[in-house]
Design a protein around this motif. Sequence first.
Motif, PDB file in Angstrom:
ATOM      1  N   MET A   1       0.843  -1.209   0.000  1.00 43.26           N
ATOM      2  CA  MET A   1       0.000   0.000   0.000  1.00 43.26           C
ATOM      3  C   MET A   1       0.874   1.254   0.000  1.00 43.26           C
ATOM      4  O   MET A   1       1.777   1.385   0.802  1.00 43.26           O
ATOM      5  CB  MET A   1      -0.908  -0.001   1.228  1.00 43.26           C
ATOM      6  N   VAL A   2       0.613   2.178  -0.911  1.00 41.25           N
ATOM      7  CA  VAL A   2       1.400   3.387  -1.044  1.00 41.25           C
ATOM      8  C   VAL A   2       0.939   4.429  -0.028  1.00 41.25           C
ATOM      9  O   VAL A   2      -0.250   4.664   0.137  1.00 41.25           O
ATOM     10  CB  VAL A   2       1.292   3.955  -2.476  1.00 41.25           C
ATOM     11  N   GLU A   3       1.879   5.048   0.653  1.00 40.10           N
ATOM     12  CA  GLU A   3       1.564   6.044   1.657  1.00 40.10           C
ATOM     13  C   GLU A   3       1.801   7.447   1.104  1.00 40.10           C
ATOM     14  O   GLU A   3       2.485   7.639   0.119  1.00 40.10           O
ATOM     15  CB  GLU A   3       2.464   5.848   2.883  1.00 40.10           C
ATOM     16  N   VAL A   4       1.225   8.436   1.788  1.00 40.02           N
ATOM     17  CA  VAL A   4       1.486   9.840   1.488  1.00 40.02           C
ATOM     18  C   VAL A   4       2.594  10.307   2.422  1.00 40.02           C
ATOM     19  O   VAL A   4       2.641   9.925   3.588  1.00 40.02           O
ATOM     20  CB  VAL A   4       0.217  10.690   1.674  1.00 40.02           C
ATOM     21  N   LEU A   5       3.525  11.138   1.919  1.00 40.97           N
ATOM     22  CA  LEU A   5       4.653  11.588   2.722  1.00 40.97           C
ATOM     23  C   LEU A   5       4.219  12.418   3.924  1.00 40.97           C
ATOM     24  O   LEU A   5       3.532  13.432   3.757  1.00 40.97           O
ATOM     25  CB  LEU A   5       5.606  12.423   1.859  1.00 40.97           C
ATOM     26  N   PRO A   6       4.635  12.018   5.138  1.00 43.90           N
ATOM     27  CA  PRO A   6       4.376  12.858   6.318  1.00 43.90           C
ATOM     28  C   PRO A   6       5.159  14.163   6.193  1.00 43.90           C
ATOM     29  O   PRO A   6       6.180  14.233   5.514  1.00 43.90           O
ATOM     30  CB  PRO A   6       4.903  11.997   7.476  1.00 43.90           C
ATOM     31  N   GLN A   7       4.699  15.189   6.877  1.00 49.39           N
ATOM     32  CA  GLN A   7       5.329  16.509   6.788  1.00 49.39           C
ATOM     33  C   GLN A   7       6.752  16.471   7.333  1.00 49.39           C
ATOM     34  O   GLN A   7       7.037  15.802   8.326  1.00 49.39           O
ATOM     35  CB  GLN A   7       4.495  17.545   7.549  1.00 49.39           C
ATOM     36  N   SER A   8       7.655  17.232   6.696  1.00 49.01           N
ATOM     37  CA  SER A   8       9.073  17.205   7.050  1.00 49.01           C
ATOM     38  C   SER A   8       9.414  18.135   8.199  1.00 49.01           C
ATOM     39  O   SER A   8      10.183  17.774   9.089  1.00 49.01           O
ATOM     40  CB  SER A   8       9.930  17.582   5.835  1.00 49.01           C
ATOM     41  N   TRP A   9       8.903  19.349   8.201  1.00 50.20           N
ATOM     42  CA  TRP A   9       9.256  20.335   9.229  1.00 50.20           C
ATOM     43  C   TRP A   9       8.010  20.743  10.018  1.00 50.20           C
ATOM     44  O   TRP A   9       6.878  20.575   9.559  1.00 50.20           O
ATOM     45  CB  TRP A   9       9.913  21.562   8.606  1.00 50.20           C
ATOM     46  N   THR A  10       8.266  21.276  11.206  1.00 49.96           N
ATOM     47  CA  THR A  10       7.133  21.666  12.084  1.00 49.96           C
ATOM     48  C   THR A  10       7.171  23.137  12.467  1.00 49.96           C
ATOM     49  O   THR A  10       6.178  23.660  12.961  1.00 49.96           O
ATOM     50  CB  THR A  10       7.138  20.810  13.376  1.00 49.96           C
ATOM     51  N   THR A  11       8.304  23.819  12.255  1.00 47.01           N
ATOM     52  CA  THR A  11       8.400  25.234  12.642  1.00 47.01           C
ATOM     53  C   THR A  11       8.916  26.068  11.481  1.00 47.01           C
ATOM     54  O   THR A  11       9.561  25.551  10.551  1.00 47.01           O
ATOM     55  CB  THR A  11       9.362  25.418  13.834  1.00 47.01           C
ATOM     56  N   LYS A  12       8.649  27.372  11.546  1.00 43.41           N
ATOM     57  CA  LYS A  12       9.132  28.296  10.520  1.00 43.41           C
ATOM     58  C   LYS A  12      10.659  28.364  10.540  1.00 43.41           C
ATOM     59  O   LYS A  12      11.301  28.513   9.495  1.00 43.41           O
ATOM     60  CB  LYS A  12       8.548  29.689  10.757  1.00 43.41           C
ATOM     61  N   GLU A  13      11.240  28.249  11.733  1.00 43.09           N
ATOM     62  CA  GLU A  13      12.700  28.270  11.851  1.00 43.09           C
ATOM     63  C   GLU A  13      13.332  27.114  11.074  1.00 43.09           C
ATOM     64  O   GLU A  13      14.333  27.293  10.383  1.00 43.09           O
ATOM     65  CB  GLU A  13      13.101  28.195  13.323  1.00 43.09           C
ATOM     66  N   GLN A  14      12.728  25.929  11.171  1.00 41.10           N
ATOM     67  CA  GLN A  14      13.227  24.775  10.424  1.00 41.10           C
ATOM     68  C   GLN A  14      13.099  25.002   8.924  1.00 41.10           C
ATOM     69  O   GLN A  14      14.021  24.697   8.157  1.00 41.10           O
ATOM     70  CB  GLN A  14      12.465  23.509  10.836  1.00 41.10           C
ATOM     71  N   LEU A  15      11.977  25.549   8.500  1.00 39.64           N
ATOM     72  CA  LEU A  15      11.764  25.839   7.076  1.00 39.64           C
ATOM     73  C   LEU A  15      12.790  26.848   6.572  1.00 39.64           C
ATOM     74  O   LEU A  15      13.367  26.675   5.483  1.00 39.64           O
ATOM     75  CB  LEU A  15      10.346  26.340   6.840  1.00 39.64           C
ATOM     76  N   ASP A  16      13.013  27.924   7.330  1.00 34.11           N
ATOM     77  CA  ASP A  16      13.977  28.943   6.924  1.00 34.11           C
ATOM     78  C   ASP A  16      15.380  28.348   6.787  1.00 34.11           C
ATOM     79  O   ASP A  16      16.125  28.689   5.862  1.00 34.11           O
ATOM     80  CB  ASP A  16      14.002  30.085   7.946  1.00 34.11           C
ATOM     81  N   ASN A  17      15.739  27.444   7.712  1.00 31.19           N
ATOM     82  CA  ASN A  17      17.058  26.802   7.660  1.00 31.19           C
ATOM     83  C   ASN A  17      17.176  25.910   6.436  1.00 31.19           C
ATOM     84  O   ASN A  17      18.205  25.905   5.747  1.00 31.19           O
ATOM     85  CB  ASN A  17      17.298  25.999   8.941  1.00 31.19           C
ATOM     86  N   LEU A  18      16.126  25.154   6.130  1.00 27.88           N
ATOM     87  CA  LEU A  18      16.129  24.286   4.945  1.00 27.88           C
ATOM     88  C   LEU A  18      16.239  25.123   3.665  1.00 27.88           C
ATOM     89  O   LEU A  18      16.954  24.748   2.725  1.00 27.88           O
ATOM     90  CB  LEU A  18      14.862  23.432   4.916  1.00 27.88           C
ATOM     91  N   ALA A  19      15.532  26.259   3.625  1.00 22.88           N
ATOM     92  CA  ALA A  19      15.583  27.140   2.449  1.00 22.88           C
ATOM     93  C   ALA A  19      16.989  27.703   2.257  1.00 22.88           C
ATOM     94  O   ALA A  19      17.489  27.809   1.122  1.00 22.88           O
ATOM     95  CB  ALA A  19      14.567  28.263   2.600  1.00 22.88           C
ATOM     96  N   ARG A  20      17.639  28.053   3.369  1.00 23.58           N
ATOM     97  CA  ARG A  20      19.013  28.561   3.268  1.00 23.58           C
ATOM     98  C   ARG A  20      19.960  27.490   2.737  1.00 23.58           C
ATOM     99  O   ARG A  20      20.815  27.763   1.870  1.00 23.58           O
ATOM    100  CB  ARG A  20      19.474  29.038   4.655  1.00 23.58           C
ATOM    101  N   LEU A  21      19.833  26.267   3.251  1.00 26.50           N
ATOM    102  CA  LEU A  21      20.682  25.160   2.793  1.00 26.50           C
ATOM    103  C   LEU A  21      20.474  24.901   1.303  1.00 26.50           C
ATOM    104  O   LEU A  21      21.433  24.599   0.583  1.00 26.50           O
ATOM    105  CB  LEU A  21      20.366  23.891   3.593  1.00 26.50           C
TER     106      LEU A  21
END
Length: 300
Positions: free
Chosen positions: A1-21
């Motif tokens: 059974m194929v699953e849907v990807l769970p969310q990767s980040w939970t905070t804006k700080e994590q998102l901002d860091n991923l965007a910078r990387l």
Amino acid sequence: MVEVLPQSWTTKEQLDNLARLKRENKIVSGVITSVTTLTSKVLEDGKYVNKDMEVAVFLLEGGITAYCPATEFDNYQYKSLAGFTGTFQDFIIDYLNLDDGTVTVSVKKAAEIKKQQFYAEIEKLQSNDTLQDHLFEGTVWGFNPSNRRIHVRVNGADCFMLPNDWSWDRGRRLEQDVQRGEVIQVKVLRFDKERNLVQVSRRHTIEDPYKKLQRLMDSGATIAGQVSGVHPVHGIFVKLEEGVEAKAIKPSHLEEPIVGDIVTCVIRSIDQKARRIRVVITRYPRGKKHRKDVGAFLFE
């Protein structure tokens, strides 16, 4: 059974860091926690589309989850990525999906960046005539039993090693000795950038055991070994350190050895060119083993 990807980040700080990387195209390290079939974003014809495929699930620092589809793991297409579960891999942030909050990464693109940096370093060392003095860290990627070549990944580059360059034991036990995932030290022996060929050697990073044994012989030291063979015609053989096998003789007052006996030896002669060594067994430091005769009860 194929699953849907769970969310990767939970905070804006994590998102901002991923965007910078992602902007900096910075190489990040993470551990593969599982390999499963998921719906992942895949680049096809210049567009990212959803596709069901095998995906390596990464855990990054800070509890961030990232996903690497099989197409972005390596140029080589594995039957399954399951064997890489639990291993650390380098990757770059390839795609941030703001709609479903997931991160797609690429091990393959990070390897290409590291490979080009590695090639540039080799060329610089060659121009300075110091390549033979430099050690690199590599990971054993596989072993081909048909041609007996060892494949080693060094800084993202796929390198190869000939059997005699694994150790001073002349490659006789490669099937047992070469372990996938093992981290080893190597030296670069040959580099052909046009053909993307890099030949490496582990043996060149290890001191020749014959030189060490020569020093022991010159000092009159005793050495330990294990009897590896006893033949009625060819005689006794003892395995010393680093897999060196020596032809052995024993004084008449000592019992005949059997395979597996631990023995103390004195080196009698060394021929480094022919890679031959002769020793004299002086004693059995752990006592003499005795082979059990399964038919002995018939005569009791």
